[in-house]
Design a protein around this motif. Structure first.
Motif, mmCIF file in Angstrom:
data_model
loop_
_atom_site.group_PDB
_atom_site.id
_atom_site.type_symbol
_atom_site.label_atom_id
_atom_site.label_comp_id
_atom_site.label_asym_id
_atom_site.label_seq_id
_atom_site.Cartn_x
_atom_site.Cartn_y
_atom_site.Cartn_z
ATOM 1 N N LYS A 439 0.799 -1.221 0.000
ATOM 2 C CA LYS A 439 0.000 0.000 0.000
ATOM 3 C C LYS A 439 0.836 1.277 0.000
ATOM 4 C CE LYS A 439 -0.676 0.213 5.042
ATOM 5 N NZ LYS A 439 -1.696 0.263 6.120
ATOM 6 N N TYR A 440 2.145 1.153 0.261
ATOM 7 C CA TYR A 440 2.987 2.342 0.292
ATOM 8 C C TYR A 440 3.722 2.598 -1.023
ATOM 9 C CZ TYR A 440 2.292 1.588 5.296
ATOM 10 O OH TYR A 440 1.738 1.404 6.536
ATOM 11 N N LEU A 441 3.695 1.655 -1.954
ATOM 12 C CA LEU A 441 4.528 1.787 -3.153
ATOM 13 C C LEU A 441 4.106 2.941 -4.041
ATOM 14 C CD1 LEU A 441 5.666 -1.624 -4.631
ATOM 15 C CD2 LEU A 441 6.800 -0.088 -3.046
ATOM 16 N N ASN A 442 2.805 3.163 -4.201
ATOM 17 C CA ASN A 442 2.372 4.267 -5.056
ATOM 18 C C ASN A 442 2.867 5.601 -4.527
ATOM 19 O OD1 ASN A 442 1.008 2.987 -7.185
ATOM 20 N ND2 ASN A 442 -0.810 2.673 -5.905
ATOM 21 N N ALA A 443 2.804 5.785 -3.207
ATOM 22 C CA ALA A 443 3.282 7.035 -2.617
ATOM 23 C C ALA A 443 4.788 7.206 -2.835
ATOM 24 C CB ALA A 443 2.958 7.067 -1.129
ATOM 25 N N GLU A 444 5.522 6.084 -2.825
ATOM 26 C CA GLU A 444 6.979 6.176 -2.987
ATOM 27 C C GLU A 444 7.411 6.297 -4.439
ATOM 28 O OE1 GLU A 444 10.972 3.486 -2.098
ATOM 29 O OE2 GLU A 444 9.291 3.418 -0.700
ATOM 30 N N LEU A 445 6.781 5.530 -5.325
ATOM 31 C CA LEU A 445 7.303 5.402 -6.689
ATOM 32 C C LEU A 445 6.372 5.917 -7.780
ATOM 33 C CD1 LEU A 445 8.821 1.838 -6.300
ATOM 34 C CD2 LEU A 445 10.056 4.008 -6.321
ATOM 35 N N GLY A 446 5.124 6.216 -7.444
ATOM 36 C CA GLY A 446 4.208 6.792 -8.411
ATOM 37 C C GLY A 446 4.017 5.936 -9.647
ATOM 38 N N GLU A 447 4.176 6.548 -10.811
ATOM 39 C CA GLU A 447 3.906 5.871 -12.080
ATOM 40 C C GLU A 447 4.828 4.679 -12.311
ATOM 41 O OE1 GLU A 447 1.559 5.195 -15.266
ATOM 42 O OE2 GLU A 447 1.282 6.729 -13.723
ATOM 43 N N SER A 448 5.947 4.625 -11.605
ATOM 44 C CA SER A 448 6.849 3.474 -11.754
ATOM 45 C C SER A 448 6.162 2.162 -11.371
ATOM 46 C CB SER A 448 8.095 3.658 -10.885
ATOM 47 O OG SER A 448 8.879 4.729 -11.350
ATOM 48 N N VAL A 449 5.179 2.236 -10.479
ATOM 49 C CA VAL A 449 4.469 1.023 -10.086
ATOM 50 C C VAL A 449 3.718 0.437 -11.273
ATOM 51 C CG1 VAL A 449 2.703 0.053 -8.560
ATOM 52 C CG2 VAL A 449 4.300 1.773 -7.693
ATOM 53 N N SER A 450 3.166 1.291 -12.135
ATOM 54 C CA SER A 450 2.476 0.778 -13.319
ATOM 55 C C SER A 450 3.450 0.124 -14.287
ATOM 56 C CB SER A 450 1.706 1.897 -14.029
ATOM 57 O OG SER A 450 2.586 2.856 -14.587
ATOM 58 N N VAL A 451 4.678 0.616 -14.327
ATOM 59 C CA VAL A 451 5.702 -0.026 -15.160
ATOM 60 C C VAL A 451 6.055 -1.396 -14.580
ATOM 61 C CG1 VAL A 451 8.055 0.163 -16.073
ATOM 62 C CG2 VAL A 451 6.611 2.204 -15.917
ATOM 63 N N MET A 452 6.171 -1.469 -13.249
ATOM 64 C CA MET A 452 6.399 -2.772 -12.616
ATOM 65 C C MET A 452 5.289 -3.747 -12.965
ATOM 66 S SD MET A 452 7.653 -1.805 -8.761
ATOM 67 C CE MET A 452 9.064 -0.750 -8.451
ATOM 68 N N ARG A 453 4.056 -3.252 -12.967
ATOM 69 C CA ARG A 453 2.918 -4.122 -13.279
ATOM 70 C C ARG A 453 3.009 -4.620 -14.733
ATOM 71 N NH1 ARG A 453 -0.613 -0.911 -11.718
ATOM 72 N NH2 ARG A 453 -0.781 -1.730 -9.605
ATOM 73 N N GLN A 454 3.437 -3.743 -15.637
ATOM 74 C CA GLN A 454 3.586 -4.157 -17.032
ATOM 75 C C GLN A 454 4.663 -5.234 -17.178
ATOM 76 O OE1 GLN A 454 4.098 -0.048 -18.594
ATOM 77 N NE2 GLN A 454 2.535 -0.607 -20.087
ATOM 78 N N ILE A 455 5.765 -5.080 -16.448
ATOM 79 C CA ILE A 455 6.826 -6.087 -16.481
ATOM 80 C C ILE A 455 6.305 -7.414 -15.942
ATOM 81 C CG2 ILE A 455 9.063 -6.736 -15.508
ATOM 82 C CD1 ILE A 455 9.777 -3.731 -15.514
ATOM 83 N N LYS A 456 5.593 -7.343 -14.825
ATOM 84 C CA LYS A 456 5.018 -8.550 -14.222
ATOM 85 C C LYS A 456 4.110 -9.266 -15.217
ATOM 86 C CE LYS A 456 3.064 -11.318 -11.069
ATOM 87 N NZ LYS A 456 3.730 -12.561 -10.597
ATOM 88 N N LEU A 457 3.228 -8.552 -15.867
ATOM 89 C CA LEU A 457 2.281 -9.177 -16.788
ATOM 90 C C LEU A 457 2.951 -9.666 -18.062
ATOM 91 C CD1 LEU A 457 -0.792 -6.828 -16.299
ATOM 92 C CD2 LEU A 457 -0.545 -9.196 -15.546
#
Length: 473
Positions: A439-457
């Protein structure tokens, strides 16, 4: 109904009961009695060392080779059944919880040191090798592996969580010390991320992508690690302080002065009380630094003297240092037992260890504000940390039948993390994300979390590798 189906939760989402049953029956044929459906074994593999809820897998597969890991993953992938890797279970943020059931692959039997290259100062190991086991194996080579998270963790788990620990201030973390990995991806492909060369510009850095991925992108089946020469001399020091602020100031000045300390650990007065009681020590129960110096006889002496001068100027008293191995071993064993000491101070309590890391220039401010929060709270929670690189921990010990303690710990933890983020720090310096800090990642990394999600998928489109960790899919 088969034994494989009897224990499955009919309300389980994800792959479905029939798919899991099919996979279990297939694995029984491959592994025989190395596939366990025992509730006790499954629950053991569904929890780490802290308060996070146990979420047991549907079965535990004890793999003995990379080929077996590959075969298990291929079977699970064919039926879209989750797969969770398990080393020793010493993680702290719910990393091994089977959020959607599935198959846990226990790699603890993959524990061979495969190749030591003394001239190149590297080693190739299976993921179940433990750090103490590796250093015992290396003892006669004059080399050692320095990453020391405290627990006798598996090296596969250490790579997967990007572990660090007490020696990181000098030797770095797993990120800097993994040269190459072999891993099985979600579709069953086995890849090697790099060769043994100390540097390379050949393509994407898949090694660093997998280090710290917590089993969400691939299951590590082999690791190539950097080694270091055992120093000629090692000394350890203990110094109590008149104030916590003085201990932190000594840390900052030591690092900024370029003194190459190998370890510099802070333990507040509460932690020192717990350590004395748990480890049978008689150290002053004040805010204290534990230090270690590596080098030649002359350089170790010089380092200790320089730090002693800095400490004295910041209220440090009775600075004591020694080169005796037995004294050093006792000191660092006590430090590694800090969490257990805190837990023992609250009978029946459950440990919730949290950590943050901030730029070292903000370390004093972050620790002092956190200490103020704890002093104003009814919770008893010690502070301890690898302050040489700005990383520290708070160890909450909570009684399960006191929900107000959990609520208070949640409040303080939220404040701690928001404080660290406001100082351009991170919500976790070394524990990892797991399911505890998502729950803290969006506050720390912002849009980078969506890039992580793209890599995961991209690598795991069916979300079968340790689902529910790092980024929600």
């Amino acid at each position: 109904m088969s034994e494989a189906a009897e224990h499955l939760d009919p309300a389980a989402a994800g792959p479905g009961k029939a798919a899991v049953t099919t996979v279990i029956e297939g694995l029984r044929g491959q592994l025989g009695d190395r596939l366990s459906l025992s509730q006790a074994v499954r629950e053991q593999h569904g929890r780490g060392e802290t308060w996070h809820a146990t979420k047991a897998p549907d079965a535990v597969a004890f793999a003995e080779s990379a080929d077996e890991v590959q075969a298990i993953v291929k079977l699970c992938a064919a039926h879209k059944v989750p797969v969770i890797a398990f080393g020793t279970g010493t993680s702290l943020e719910g990393h091994v919880a089977a959020e959607r059931g599935g198959i846990c692959i226990d790699v603890s039997r993959m524990d061979k040191v495969l190749q030591v290259n003394p001239e190149d100062m590297d080693v190739r190991v299976e993921p179940g090798v433990r750090r103490k086991q590796l250093n015992e194996h290396l003892r006669d080579t004059g080399l050692f592996f320095p990453i020391d998270p405290g627990a006798d963790a598996s090296l596969g788990g250490m790579a997967a969580t990007r572990a660090s620990g007490t020696n990181a201030v000098r030797y770095g973390t797993m990120r800097e010390n993994v040269l190459s990995l072999e891993a099985v991806l979600a579709d069953g492909r086995k890849i090697r991320t790099a060769r043994r060369a100390r540097k390379s510009s050949a393509g994407y850095d898949l090694t660093r992508l997998l280090v710290g991925s917590e089993g969400t992108l691939g299951i590590i089946t082999e690791i190539t690690l950097k080694l270091y020469g055992i120093p000629e001399a090692v000394s350890a020091a203990v110094c109590p302080f008149a104030s916590l602020e003085g201990a932190v100031a000594t840390t900052i000045e030591t690092i900024q002065s370029g003194i190459p300390v190998a370890r510099i650990e802070i333990l507040d007065d509460v932690q020192m009380q717990d350590l004395n009681a748990y480890s049978g020590l008689s150290l002053p129960e004040r805010d204290t630094l534990f230090l270690e110096f590596h080098g030649t006889q002359a350089s170790v002496k010089e380092q200790a003297q320089l730090v002693q001068e800095i400490a004295a100027a910041n209220g440090g008293e009775d600075f004591q240092w020694t080169t005796k191995p037995e004294a050093r071993t006792q000191l660092w064993q006590a430090r590694h037992d800090a969490a257990y000491a805190a837990k023992a101070a609250v009978p029946g309590g459950q440990l919730w260890a949290t950590d943050v890391c901030v730029p070292i220039s903000r370390l004093a401010e972050c620790i002092m504000q956190t200490k103020q929060d704890l002093q104003e709270s009814f919770l008893r929670a010690p502070i301890v940390g690898h302050v040489g690189d700005g990383n520290f921990h708070v160890a909450f010990v909570l009684r399960p039948d006191h929900p107000e303690e959990f609520e208070e710990a949640t409040r303080i933890n939220d404040r701690l993390i928001q404080r660290a983020l406001s100082m351009d720090g991170t919500c976790t310096g070394e524990h990892g994300v797991g399911n505890g800090k998502i729950k803290y990642l969006n506050a720390e990394l912002g849009e980078s979390v969506s890039v992580m999600r793209q890599i995961k998928l991209a690598l795991d489109p069916d979300n079968i590798l340790n689902p529910g960790k790092i980024v929600p899919v």
